[in-house]
Design an enzyme around this catalytic site. Sequence first.
Site, short mmCIF file in Angstrom:
data_model
loop_
_atom_site.label_atom_id
_atom_site.label_comp_id
_atom_site.label_asym_id
_atom_site.label_seq_id
_atom_site.Cartn_x
_atom_site.Cartn_y
_atom_site.Cartn_z
N LYS A 32 20.89 55.23 64.25
CA LYS A 32 21.89 55.02 65.41
C LYS A 32 21.80 56.40 66.20
CE LYS A 32 26.02 55.94 62.77
NZ LYS A 32 26.71 57.14 63.13
N THR A 33 21.93 57.42 65.52
CA THR A 33 21.68 58.77 66.38
C THR A 33 20.41 58.94 67.37
OG1 THR A 33 22.78 59.76 64.65
CG2 THR A 33 22.16 61.29 66.29
N ASP A 219 30.47 56.92 69.28
CA ASP A 219 29.89 56.62 67.93
C ASP A 219 30.73 56.40 66.79
OD1 ASP A 219 27.99 56.88 66.10
OD2 ASP A 219 27.71 58.86 66.01
N GLU A 220 30.43 56.20 65.84
CA GLU A 220 31.47 55.72 64.60
C GLU A 220 32.61 54.98 65.33
OE1 GLU A 220 30.60 56.62 61.72
OE2 GLU A 220 29.48 58.43 61.84
N GLN A 250 31.51 50.71 57.00
CA GLN A 250 31.49 52.22 56.95
C GLN A 250 32.77 52.67 57.24
OE1 GLN A 250 28.40 55.03 57.44
NE2 GLN A 250 27.15 53.11 57.89
N ARG A 607 24.46 57.87 51.50
CA ARG A 607 24.02 59.31 51.98
C ARG A 607 22.78 59.49 51.20
NH1 ARG A 607 25.63 58.80 56.08
NH2 ARG A 607 26.33 56.63 55.38
#
Length: 743
Positions: A32-33, A219-220, A250, A607
Amino acid sequence: MSIYDTLNPPQREAVAQTEGPVLILAGAGSGKTRVLTHRIAYLMDEKGVNPWNILAITFTNKAAQEMRERVDKLVGFGSESIWVSTFHSACVRILRRHIDNLGYDTNFTIYDTDDQKSLMKDVCRKMNIDTKIYKERSLLAQISHAKDELLTPDDMEMKAAGDYNMKKVASVYREYQAALRKNNALDFDDLIVKTVELFEKCGAVLEYYQERFKYIMVDEYQDTNTAQFKFISLLAQRYQNLCVVGDDDQSIYKFRGANIGNILGFEHVFPDARVIRLEQNYRSTRNILNAANQVIANNTERKAKTLWTENEEGSKVHFRQFLNAYEEAEYVAGEIGKLKRNGLGNYRDCAILYRTNAQSRIFEEKFIAANIPYKLVGGVNFYARKEIKDLLCYLKTINNARDDLAVQRIINVPKRGIGATTLGRVQDYADNMGISLYEALRVAEEVPSIGRSLSKIDGFVTFIQMLKSKADVMTVEEILQEVIDSTGYVAELEAEDTEESRARIENIDELISKTVAYQEAMEEQNQSATLSGFLEEVALVADIDTVDPDQDYVLLMTLHSAKGLEFPKVFMVGMEDGIFPSHMTISYGDDGEMEEERRLCYVGITRAMKDLTLTCAQQRMIRGETQYNRVSRFVREIPRELVDLGHTIQEKKPKVEELIPTPAKYSKMKEILQGRNYKPREFKVTKANSLDYEVGDTVRHIKFGVGIVKEIVEGGRDYEVTVEFDKVGVKKMFASFAKLKKI
DNA sequence: AGTCACGGTGTTTTT
DNA sequence: CACCGTGACT
């Protein structure tokens, strides 16, 4: 071949869909980044959008910085005029310009948790509230929740109806807000709330920012709260070019007000929203990803999706159980040591993730013993240290004399013989006259029965006035230095000459370096370095922001802090029912809370790129008593065939003296750890042993270009280098920040 | 005014 | 266990 060819079809779609509302449901590790950075590049390159018109909201300052760098690499220009920042920084920036519309001064102070607590204490004292019954902590928590939901004291009172308790809280809330305003201060939540208030009150201001931010990305997104959502939707109202990226699996910040409805109901609020799913994972091995999928599948409240990957199968997920926490930590330290020794990886490839900060201690001990460099993220903040807070309160007082809290803190530090009695009298006078504490101090001769203290107060006031008058012409570093010199703060510590005082001095040195770093950063961005700017940066940094990817150390942090990061090798430790999921959730929580814990576990597992180890202990000391915990239910949710169990229980049979630290051993460890509190916690070499250039050499600076080294002065912590640049003339800088390259 | 010792209490997670 | 606040003492 364009930069967009490397994207997969849904990613490309997300990049090209620049107009209108877009919801990108991006699974863990689905790039996504990459999508966000390419989208920004696309807007600028292909759509001719002025970078000035782009706003990107990230979760941490670190993420913001990385995003800027990555955009720079893609487009090579203009990225500095994009607004990339966190919600909080963005709001502060807006408020610094316009908050006078709400009756605050633009040099307002930002209160951290400690400040909030002392302010609340004052409020309770004034309202005669028994803090045994209504705890400051819980009052603040309730107020914070109200603010997350954009509820005013009035709203809260209305909602309370006949509920006596809630009515009481509402009245405290009202007083608390009044106290903040009197001190010209905002707390964390206010930063968002007041910005929304500003937008709603001042149409012209809102319109300006709507015009400015024609393209908005968040984002997030799953962790935004109601206030943040309001902020964003107000901004996006006009052009509707809002792109949010998130993953409902998340969402781990419900306790802090995150509203999962923001992501689940996005299509409802923006009916013509385009929804794009990114389900291919590029980060983890198949085994790790499957483990994560299996765990999260136990949640019912989610948008169903299954991540897949083309990556190799990889090794199984390792699970190890130990007799106690010492052995657990020793094993982890051993594994990391082995990895490094065998040349199979670096320290920076490893992260230790735990549920609570308190779990970090024992790993620190073992890492120190094993000589493994580590960096602890979170826990006690650098800026919460006494010496740092003292000095910052001087700066705050100079910057905003209405901040009574800051004045209170420093008026007798160092000791000026102004005691509680005197201070109480002045405070009473100030309250009666409706002026700030500092103003009352300035006219102390009018305060009744002050007596001999008057001259001492005068001394203090003169000192602050002197600094205030100089503040405009001096740099932040000079002001700080002046405070340190005139108060004799460091001199006093030097005289003390203990292990602790030396460590405090080191911290102060570090604070000085931070002012210099701030000034240089501002210079690089062609902005002016101001005192309030520095104080604001200090208030808004998260510990994670200070992680340096070039340093080779193991990272120790909570699962929450690990969000958005990735590591080749991850250790999730303390995998026990009662630790993770927490005792609170098991005993008092509902399904929703258990699902949030499970999402946290999902975040942890995802992660890991190549290797994941889960560990737990049969026995562990918590708050002074020994607990016996079962293996975490989350571990049991991973199918057996994905797990390598090793020897089920690690039968190392420790010698007794190894298990129970002898008093001598224990106190020695304690000494090391306490020292650690005051020394820089990372094994970071601030000062290079030598520089690879000397006087007369030609060097290159990232911003200033080419120049000739005129002078190198060796300071305590760093080299101060004077360079004459071809373009910008003579500059003095610290070697470790300037990163000069000999050419 | 400032220091020390005692007892009570408690944290999950944080911008 | 470790921190904080209170109260007594110097």
